[in-house]
Design an enzyme around this catalytic site. Sequence first.
Site, short mmCIF file in Angstrom:
data_model
loop_
_atom_site.label_atom_id
_atom_site.label_comp_id
_atom_site.label_asym_id
_atom_site.label_seq_id
_atom_site.Cartn_x
_atom_site.Cartn_y
_atom_site.Cartn_z
N ALA A 173 0.84 -1.20 0.00
CA ALA A 173 0.00 0.00 0.00
C ALA A 173 0.87 1.25 0.00
CB ALA A 173 -0.94 0.00 1.20
N ASP A 174 1.89 1.26 0.84
CA ASP A 174 2.79 2.41 0.89
C ASP A 174 3.53 2.59 -0.44
OD1 ASP A 174 2.52 3.56 3.47
OD2 ASP A 174 3.63 1.92 4.35
N MET A 175 4.07 1.51 -0.95
CA MET A 175 4.96 1.64 -2.11
C MET A 175 4.21 1.95 -3.39
SD MET A 175 7.86 -1.20 -1.09
CE MET A 175 9.15 -0.49 -2.12
#
Length: 401
Positions: A173-175
């Site tokens: 999700a972050d990347m």
Amino acid sequence: MSAHLTPGPLGGITVLDFSRVLAAPMATQVLAELGATVIKVERPGRGDETRGFEPRLPHGESAYFFAFNRGKRSITLDLKDPRGQDLARRLATGADVVVENFLPGAMERLGLGYDRLAADNPALVYVSATGFGQSGPDRTRKGYDTVFQALSGVMAVTGEPDGPPSKAGIPVADMTSGLWVVIAALTGLAGRAASGHGRHYDVSMMDVQLSLQALNAARLFALDEDPVRTGTQHPGRVPSAAFQTADGGWLHISGSDQHWASLCAALGLDDLAADPGLRHNAGRVAGRDRVMTALRTAIAGRDRDPLLKELRAADIPAGEVRGVREALADPHARARDVVAEFEHPTEGTFRALRTPLRETTGAPPHTDAPPLLGADTDAVLTELAGLDRGEIEDLRASGVI
């Protein structure tokens, strides 16, 4: 300054980076290694909280911080102090891009929202990266990578069918959100080149995760079927799965109709090859249990590497399931210079994964060291804010920097 500013396609672009932790810092690192000057604004004394994250290195620096903050200049500003806010606004007048990942409304309360900064710099490209976006009932809700995996359905479709939901093995999700922050910044710069005006872009991590459900959503829209966990198997293609081999290794095979006969021949599955109902994917999907049982049994009697060699010789898409160490040590990864290294002022030589964008005729993006906390405060405030030595020392004595 701490960062080695290498000429690149984004040379001459200045990014004022108010972000911390992972998604947006990853984005600004990409921009830095493509040539932009990235000024990371951090809290005096502590900085980005990931500076304290594990794993820690011998002299106290964080390898987590190193992974997403290379090539930047670090300054410290107390944004709760009006003098710190004023300095940030002065820096923004000379910036091309601002990136921030505070909750909606926080930058406005600091006098650093888009409308305020764009009044002095109409060409500014401003990217707000938040969990749930600038609008909607959840706009002020906090979240982390795995929370977004859970809420978006990613966790529900990850894992074995008879097991519990599972997170992805990387902070997906972050990347993926970080990549959309890069897209937003570059889109804004391209649009500005045509119009002369900047834009405010709203990147929601939740929106990004929902966008990753494109194929699962297509299945839902077409069949009214809510996708479920299938492990390594593909819900719409057979064979596409990981199989354990006789020596304990794992091999992933992903074949289409044109590979079916060759795969059966390699594994000695003459009865499957002779079945006309299995020559096309739809038939194999319908007969998934029979096909998968036969494949598992045949592959379980073969060692991984010799079988892989045979499958590749037959042009069947297959790959060994590797650990991270094995993947990075692969001869192809070495030939592509995937792993680089930089010299850090306190931790010495350290390895890093390169930004994976390169020109066919040029060297890959330069991999620079991440900055020490506040290493560039004096230089940036002198060069870009016009402060003299006395003013800087007064700000430092007051705790503003």
